[in-house]
Design a protein around this motif. Structure first.
Motif, PDB file in Angstrom:
ATOM      1  N   THR A 357       1.035  -1.217   0.059  1.00  0.00           N
ATOM      2  CA  THR A 357      -0.194   0.044  -0.031  1.00  0.00           C
ATOM      3  C   THR A 357       0.935   1.278  -0.082  1.00  0.00           C
ATOM      4  N   ILE A 358       0.323   2.460   0.026  1.00  0.00           N
ATOM      5  CA  ILE A 358       1.070   3.581   0.063  1.00  0.00           C
ATOM      6  C   ILE A 358       2.101   3.835   1.198  1.00  0.00           C
ATOM      7  N   THR A 359       1.598   3.314   2.508  1.00  0.00           N
ATOM      8  CA  THR A 359       2.448   3.568   3.473  1.00  0.00           C
ATOM      9  C   THR A 359       3.549   2.433   3.531  1.00  0.00           C
ATOM     10  N   ASP A 360       3.382   1.335   2.740  1.00  0.00           N
ATOM     11  CA  ASP A 360       4.600   0.480   2.674  1.00  0.00           C
ATOM     12  C   ASP A 360       5.746   0.964   1.794  1.00  0.00           C
ATOM     13  N   ILE A 361       5.371   1.962   0.659  1.00  0.00           N
ATOM     14  CA  ILE A 361       6.393   2.217  -0.320  1.00  0.00           C
ATOM     15  C   ILE A 361       6.592   3.909   0.015  1.00  0.00           C
ATOM     16  N   LEU A 362       6.293   4.369   1.227  1.00  0.00           N
ATOM     17  CA  LEU A 362       6.647   5.657   1.562  1.00  0.00           C
ATOM     18  C   LEU A 362       8.187   5.959   1.449  1.00  0.00           C
ATOM     19  N   GLY A 363       9.057   5.077   1.831  1.00  0.00           N
ATOM     20  CA  GLY A 363      10.493   5.353   1.770  1.00  0.00           C
ATOM     21  C   GLY A 363      10.745   5.447   0.149  1.00  0.00           C
ATOM     22  N   ILE A 364      10.382   4.672  -0.596  1.00  0.00           N
ATOM     23  CA  ILE A 364      10.697   4.725  -1.962  1.00  0.00           C
ATOM     24  C   ILE A 364       9.904   6.073  -2.691  1.00  0.00           C
ATOM     25  N   CYS A 365       8.812   6.438  -2.230  1.00  0.00           N
ATOM     26  CA  CYS A 365       8.089   7.752  -2.829  1.00  0.00           C
ATOM     27  C   CYS A 365       8.911   8.819  -2.581  1.00  0.00           C
ATOM     28  N   GLY A 366       9.466   8.619  -1.210  1.00  0.00           N
ATOM     29  CA  GLY A 366      10.223   9.883  -0.821  1.00  0.00           C
ATOM     30  C   GLY A 366      11.728  10.206  -1.740  1.00  0.00           C
ATOM     31  N   ILE A 367      12.383   9.026  -1.843  1.00  0.00           N
ATOM     32  CA  ILE A 367      13.500   9.075  -2.642  1.00  0.00           C
ATOM     33  C   ILE A 367      13.047   9.635  -4.096  1.00  0.00           C
ATOM     34  N   LEU A 368      12.097   9.095  -4.656  1.00  0.00           N
ATOM     35  CA  LEU A 368      11.619   9.628  -5.995  1.00  0.00           C
ATOM     36  C   LEU A 368      11.325  11.047  -5.874  1.00  0.00           C
ATOM     37  N   PHE A 369      10.768  11.419  -4.736  1.00  0.00           N
ATOM     38  CA  PHE A 369      10.567  12.944  -4.527  1.00  0.00           C
ATOM     39  C   PHE A 369      11.698  13.804  -4.532  1.00  0.00           C
ATOM     40  N   ALA A 370      12.586  13.124  -3.874  1.00  0.00           N
ATOM     41  CA  ALA A 370      14.064  13.929  -3.733  1.00  0.00           C
ATOM     42  C   ALA A 370      14.680  14.084  -5.170  1.00  0.00           C
ATOM     43  N   PHE A 371      14.495  12.893  -5.919  1.00  0.00           N
ATOM     44  CA  PHE A 371      14.790  13.039  -7.370  1.00  0.00           C
ATOM     45  C   PHE A 371      14.237  14.187  -8.249  1.00  0.00           C
ATOM     46  N   ALA A 372      12.746  14.082  -7.951  1.00  0.00           N
ATOM     47  CA  ALA A 372      12.024  14.989  -8.713  1.00  0.00           C
ATOM     48  C   ALA A 372      12.512  16.474  -8.289  1.00  0.00           C
ATOM     49  N   ALA A 373      12.668  16.669  -6.994  1.00  0.00           N
ATOM     50  CA  ALA A 373      12.813  18.234  -6.602  1.00  0.00           C
ATOM     51  C   ALA A 373      14.222  18.471  -6.976  1.00  0.00           C
ATOM     52  N   VAL A 374      15.217  17.827  -7.063  1.00  0.00           N
ATOM     53  CA  VAL A 374      16.479  18.374  -7.389  1.00  0.00           C
ATOM     54  C   VAL A 374      16.625  18.330  -8.938  1.00  0.00           C
ATOM     55  N   THR A 375      16.005  17.511  -9.706  1.00  0.00           N
ATOM     56  CA  THR A 375      15.878  17.558 -10.981  1.00  0.00           C
ATOM     57  C   THR A 375      15.344  18.942 -11.788  1.00  0.00           C
ATOM     58  N   PHE A 376      14.077  18.728 -11.114  1.00  0.00           N
ATOM     59  CA  PHE A 376      13.168  20.110 -11.300  1.00  0.00           C
ATOM     60  C   PHE A 376      13.822  21.337 -11.113  1.00  0.00           C
ATOM     61  N   THR A 377      14.201  21.526  -9.972  1.00  0.00           N
ATOM     62  CA  THR A 377      15.012  22.896  -9.693  1.00  0.00           C
ATOM     63  C   THR A 377      16.373  22.988 -10.623  1.00  0.00           C
ATOM     64  N   ALA A 378      16.882  22.039 -10.672  1.00  0.00           N
ATOM     65  CA  ALA A 378      18.233  22.214 -11.752  1.00  0.00           C
ATOM     66  C   ALA A 378      17.594  22.622 -12.938  1.00  0.00           C
ATOM     67  N   GLY A 379      16.567  21.837 -13.442  1.00  0.00           N
ATOM     68  CA  GLY A 379      16.130  22.020 -14.910  1.00  0.00           C
ATOM     69  C   GLY A 379      15.700  23.631 -15.155  1.00  0.00           C
ATOM     70  N   LEU A 380      14.747  23.993 -14.203  1.00  0.00           N
ATOM     71  CA  LEU A 380      14.155  25.142 -14.288  1.00  0.00           C
ATOM     72  C   LEU A 380      14.982  26.259 -14.264  1.00  0.00           C
ATOM     73  N   LYS A 381      15.891  26.136 -13.359  1.00  0.00           N
ATOM     74  CA  LYS A 381      17.026  27.171 -13.208  1.00  0.00           C
ATOM     75  C   LYS A 381      17.858  27.249 -14.402  1.00  0.00           C
ATOM     76  N   ALA A 382      17.968  26.091 -14.927  1.00  0.00           N
ATOM     77  CA  ALA A 382      18.850  26.436 -16.373  1.00  0.00           C
ATOM     78  C   ALA A 382      18.030  26.682 -17.412  1.00  0.00           C
ATOM     79  N   LEU A 383      16.987  26.456 -17.405  1.00  0.00           N
ATOM     80  CA  LEU A 383      16.178  26.933 -18.481  1.00  0.00           C
ATOM     81  C   LEU A 383      16.040  28.589 -18.426  1.00  0.00           C
ATOM     82  N   ARG A 384      15.853  29.165 -17.232  1.00  0.00           N
ATOM     83  CA  ARG A 384      15.779  30.570 -17.047  1.00  0.00           C
ATOM     84  C   ARG A 384      17.062  31.215 -17.607  1.00  0.00           C
ATOM     85  N   THR A 385      18.255  30.476 -17.296  1.00  0.00           N
ATOM     86  CA  THR A 385      19.456  31.298 -17.773  1.00  0.00           C
ATOM     87  C   THR A 385      19.583  30.942 -19.251  1.00  0.00           C
TER      88      THR A 385
END
Length: 385
Positions: A357-385
């Motif tokens: 269930t969702i609670t069983d994969i919270l750790g994996i979802c947290g890791i994927l969220f970290a991936f998304a946060a880092v790549t989104f931030t880096a990608g949007l910042k680079a696109l602005r420049t």
């Protein structure tokens, strides 16, 4: 919000207007799943292996019994060398393990006996099977050493000590240890080869599609679409949000259709829907972020497609999309920990096999969220420049 949805709708219509996109998005992953998961995997997920015992001694016979314990992965048959060679040529078995005539003699001397593992090129799991055979041999070597030590202390032959202490069958006196496969909790079966292939190919082709879709940002900039939108009272943030939303929706349409099609065609049960939605959503956001990062560092849509496809194919190999990640070198396994595909595949396996269930994969979802946060931030910042 209406402007963001309008931009998203335009991009979706452009993607689905091209007939070749349907081939890449839906036909190719389903066809590969059928070929590699269904036809080649067959109805029996077990690997058939033959054992040729040229020694026929106490230790060789015990070694064969040890090999046959893992009966949910391999089916072992003892046969003559000529018969095993014939069956291997006819592809009725996947491989042959041959025990040399000096098998017991080598073990008595504390040496490693020679194991010959013959197989055809179609056995992709050969390294795993070989490692399993060698691990059982290492265990047997330890047992023989222990028996010799016990025999010296008791003043008897090592064979007597081996028979009475180590080779004794404890099944009547101790509860049997059941090797529970990943899907035992729900259906009494492990994750089938078809389900594993379907998950892997879905991840691969969704990423390939989204890498190409991310190139539309470059095309829009190059053709002046962004400039015209900016003059039409649409902010840069709204334009970017519209494109990002379109990438996310495209990914979910493709992934959703592949899940439904594989369920109808191959009978795959994908597990808890809520957990699946959350996991796939986080993974798609991470992939969108990667696409934005690549788009920010190339100049043309063609370069975006080339570099994006190269990145996806290479990282999917490392992440275990094509073969079990356990057979990879330790360095590659360590690299896979920093790739979202590895965690998406781990999450899908938990959901499909264990009914997570969702609670069983919270750790994996947290890791994927970290991936998304880092790549989104880096990608949007680079696109602005």
């Amino acid at each position: 919000m209406k402007k963001i949805i309008a931009i998203c709708g335009v991009e979706l219509s452009l993607i689905f207007k091209k007939p070749q996109n349907y081939l890449m998005m839906f036909a190719a992953p389903l066809l590969l799943t059928l070929v590699f998961g269904g036809l080649l995997g067959g109805n029996d997920d077990k690997v058939r292996l033959a054992i040729v015992d040229q020694d026929d001694t106490l230790l060789s016979q015990h070694y064969i019994r040890e090999l046959k314990q893992l009966d949910d992965m391999y089916t072992f048959q003892t046969m003559s060398k000529s018969k095993a060679s014939e069956k291997l040529k006819q592809k009725k078995i996947a491989g042959v393990i041959t025990l040399s005539r000096t098998f017991q003699e080598k073990l008595e001397k504390g040496e490693k006996p020679e194991l010959v593992f013959s197989h055809g090129p179609e056995l992709t799991g050969a390294p795993v099977a070989k490692q399993y055979a060698e691990s059982k041999l290492a265990k047997l070597n330890i047992q023989v050493t222990a028996a010799k030590t016990a025999a010296e202390a008791a003043g008897e032959s090592w064979k007597s000590a081996y028979k009475t202490v180590i080779a004794k069958d404890h099944r009547d006196s101790a509860p049997a240890v059941k090797r529970e496969s990943l899907n035992d909790k729900k259906e009494g079966k492990g994750v089938s080869d078809t389900a594993s292939r379907a998950a892997g190919f879905s991840i691969l082709f969704v990423m390939l599609t989204m890498m190409g879709a991310a190139g539309t940002i470059l095309e829009a900039r190059k053709s002046g679409v962004w400039q015209r939108l900016l003059t039409a009272s649409v902010s840069r943030a709204e334009i970017g949000a519209g494109y990002v939303l379109s990438f996310f929706v495209i990914g979910w349409i493709q992934f959703g259709m592949l899940l439904l099609a594989s369920h109808w065609l191959f009978g795959i049960s994908w597990g808890n829907p809520a957990a699946l939605i959350v996991l796939v959503s986080f993974f798609l956001f991470a992939v969108v972020g990667i696409g934005l990062m690549i788009a920010a560092h190339v100049r043309t849509p063609e370069q975006q497609l080339a570099f994006g496809n190269l990145f996806v194919i290479a990282t999917c190999m490392v992440s275990g999309m094509y073969w079990p990640i356990e057979i990879e070198p330790k360095l590659m396994q360590s690299i896979a920990d920093f790739l979202p595909q590895k965690w998406a595949m781990s999450g899908l396996t938990e959901i499909i096999a264990n009914g997570a269930t969702i609670t069983d994969i919270l750790g994996i979802c947290g890791i994927l969220f970290a991936f998304a946060a880092v790549t989104f931030t880096a990608g949007l910042k680079a696109l602005r420049t």
